[in-house]
Design an enzyme around this catalytic site. Structure first.
Site, PDB file in Angstrom:
ATOM      1  N   GLU A  83       7.166  -0.882  -6.598  1.00 30.88           N
ATOM      2  CA  GLU A  83       7.088   0.107  -5.508  1.00 30.88           C
ATOM      3  C   GLU A  83       8.069  -0.219  -4.376  1.00 30.88           C
ATOM      4  OE1 GLU A  83       3.046   1.127  -4.335  1.00 30.88           O
ATOM      5  OE2 GLU A  83       3.730   1.703  -2.342  1.00 30.88           O
ATOM      6  N   LYS A 261      -6.018  -0.828  -1.145  1.00 27.68           N
ATOM      7  CA  LYS A 261      -4.910  -0.770  -2.115  1.00 27.68           C
ATOM      8  C   LYS A 261      -3.630  -1.271  -1.461  1.00 27.68           C
ATOM      9  CE  LYS A 261      -1.444   1.303  -4.565  1.00 27.68           C
ATOM     10  NZ  LYS A 261      -0.038   1.451  -4.206  1.00 27.68           N
ATOM     11  N   ASP A 277      -3.414 -14.189 -12.742  1.00 25.93           N
ATOM     12  CA  ASP A 277      -4.146 -13.065 -13.326  1.00 25.93           C
ATOM     13  C   ASP A 277      -4.486 -12.049 -12.230  1.00 25.93           C
ATOM     14  OD1 ASP A 277      -6.069 -11.382 -14.379  1.00 25.93           O
ATOM     15  OD2 ASP A 277      -7.211 -12.959 -15.370  1.00 25.93           O
ATOM     16  N   HIS A 374       3.508  13.371  19.477  1.00 26.95           N
ATOM     17  CA  HIS A 374       4.405  13.450  20.638  1.00 26.95           C
ATOM     18  C   HIS A 374       5.382  14.612  20.493  1.00 26.95           C
ATOM     19  CE1 HIS A 374       4.003   8.979  21.965  1.00 26.95           C
ATOM     20  NE2 HIS A 374       3.038   9.753  22.415  1.00 26.95           N
TER      21      HIS A 374
HETATM   22  C1  MEV Z   1       0.812   2.880  -0.749  1.00 29.97           C
HETATM   23  O1  MEV Z   1       1.133   2.122  -1.891  1.00 29.97           O
HETATM   24  C2  MEV Z   1      -0.118   2.106   0.147  1.00 29.97           C
HETATM   25  C3  MEV Z   1      -0.630   2.863   1.358  1.00 29.97           C
HETATM   26  O2  MEV Z   1      -1.184   4.095   0.930  1.00 29.97           O
HETATM   27  C4  MEV Z   1      -1.692   2.006   2.003  1.00 29.97           C
HETATM   28  C5  MEV Z   1      -2.474   2.700   3.096  1.00 29.97           C
HETATM   29  O3  MEV Z   1      -2.607   3.939   3.075  1.00 29.97           O
HETATM   30  O4  MEV Z   1      -2.993   1.963   3.962  1.00 29.97           O
HETATM   31  C6  MEV Z   1       0.472   3.189   2.320  1.00 29.97           C
END
Ligand code: MEV
Length: 422
Positions: A83, A261, A277, A374
């Site tokens: 990513e 995540k 792992d 803003h």
């Molecule tokens: C993307 O891989 C991770 C995010 O979605 C985490 C989040 O939303 O805090 C940017």
């Protein structure tokens, strides 16, 4: 050991120059880095022995996160991930913590839990007490299975027993608590649990079924804290935005899943790079986050100077000996780049990356929201200045933001267009 993980402009260098900088900073032998630089150098014979039906290999980009200092030691951190933005975000967040002492980490030791399930136990509570009365014998038998671990100060340390209710009646669950030192420990604790089965059957009067470690490694926790600079974050409003973003995760499992995540983006990348792992780490993280209702693995507050203080508490069952970490040449090179001496030190670094990654994601999300807020406020003012009134203000402001041209002249043109007056 890395003297300084701060390498300004690292991201602007080409790959060859980055490798040069890495060699300079770590003092690593060029030979060690070969399999990491050129995947073709990884002997397929090694991979063929790791899993079944091997036909080839799957390579991921491996980046280096800069700026990390954990417990006053600098680290350059290898991250394997597909990513974009993750490595840059981690480095950036680490920079914001650096002037405030970096990341401070502690742990509860490399302690794993193995479970032994006894079913068809005639008197479960009576059995529980009998098993506990024989704690010492159980520990001794477990430790006979791994004298080397015991020699290094590890081994079985305790036994706990619980009676649980289930769809097939009550069960007696014996849990063996094992210090696995520098190993992740799955093999060691599973071997011990298997060896104990006959003894548990005899003591419980039941039948032993499963003998396996638990990935809810809540006796192998790492705690990390860091102070992120208010000004570098973008000011008070961004700090408040990050705290509100975190509060959203704490209050709503749908948001929390994505929040956690983001933490795992950083954690998995280092776990994979070091041949550990990552499924075990994912399982441990999310089950630990669910113990009292699914919640965030991180916490955010403001200190008395208005800086953002963040913390994380997470199970971290990673090892340095055994498994892919020792066998895979890229994992070995990554461990060398990190310069960690123990599994616990590795766990500290990984949890720090998790905190950094989460902070970076929340900042990006919250700051973008603030900026957009803003912009639309500014656009509404411009529309009013151009003479718009009532619902026309919102309509014109929306167009101005969309066109990224927030000027009074343009607002007048749009108003003329919408009202048909020119
Ligand atoms: C993307 O891989 C991770 C995010 O979605 C985490 C989040 O939303 O805090 C940017």
């Amino acid at each position: 050991m890395v003297k300084d993980s701060r390498i300004p402009g690292f991201y602007k260098l080409n790959r060859e120059k980055r490798i040069e900088k890495l060699k300079e900073a770590t003092g690593i032998d060029a030979k060690v880095l070969e399999p990491l630089i050129d995947p073709g150098k990884v002997d397929l014979e090694i991979l063929d022995h790791m899993i079944e039906n091997v036909i080839g290999s799957m390579t991921l980009p491996l980046g280096i996160a800069t700026n990390f200092a954990v417990n006053d030691k600098d680290y350059l951190i290898p991250m394997a991930i597909e990513e974009p933005s993750v490595v840059a975000a981690a480095s950036n967040a680490a920079r914001m913590a650096r002037d405030h002492g970096g990341f401070q980490a502690t742990d509860t030791g490399p302690v794993m839990i193995a479970q032994i399930q006894a079913i068809d136990v005639p008197a479960p509570f009576f059995a529980k007490n009998r098993i506990l009365e024989n704690k010492q014998e159980i520990i001794e038998l477990a430790n006979e299975q791994d004298p080397i671990l015991v020699k290094f100060g590890g081994g079985a340390k305790d036994v706990r027993v619980k009676v649980i209710d289930s769809h097939v009646g009550p069960m007696v669950i014996t849990e063996l608590i094992v210090d696995t030192r520098d190993a992740m420990g799955a093999n060691a604790v599973n071997t011990m649990a298997e060896a104990l089965a006959p003894m548990i059957e005899e003591l419980s009067g039941g039948r032993v079924l499963l003998r396996i470690l638990s990935n809810l490694a809540d006796l192998r926790l790492v705690r990390v804290r860091a102070t992120f600079d208010k000004e570098m974050l973008g000011g008070k409003e961004v700090v408040d935005g990050i705290i509100a973003a975190w509060a959203f995760a704490e209050a709503d499992p749908y948001r929390c899943a994505t929040h956690n995540k983001g933490i795992m983006n950083g954690i998995d990348a280092v776990v994979i790079a070091t041949g550990n792992d990552f499924r075990a780490i994912e399982s441990g993280a999310h089950s630990y986050a669910s113990v009292n209702g699914y919640s965030s693995l991180t916490k955010y507050e403001k200190n008395s100077d208005g800086h953002l203080v963040g913390s994380i508490e997470i199970p971290m069952a990673v090892g340095l000996v055994g498994g892919a970490t020792k066998v895979h040449p890229v994992a070995r090179a990554c461990v060398e780049i990190l310069g960690v001496d123990t599994s616990t030190e590795l766990a500290h670094v990984i949890a720090s990356v998790g905190l950094a990654q989460n902070l970076a994601a929340l900042r990006a999300l919250a700051a973008e929201g603030i900026q957009r807020g803003h912009m639309s406020l500014h656009a509404r003012n411009v529309a009013s200045t151009a003479g718009a009134r009532g619902s026309m203000v919102g309509k014109i402001a929306e167009r101005l933001v969309k066109e990224k041209n927030i000027k009074v002249e343009r607002a007048k043109e749009i108003m003329a267009e919408l009202t048909g007056k020119s």
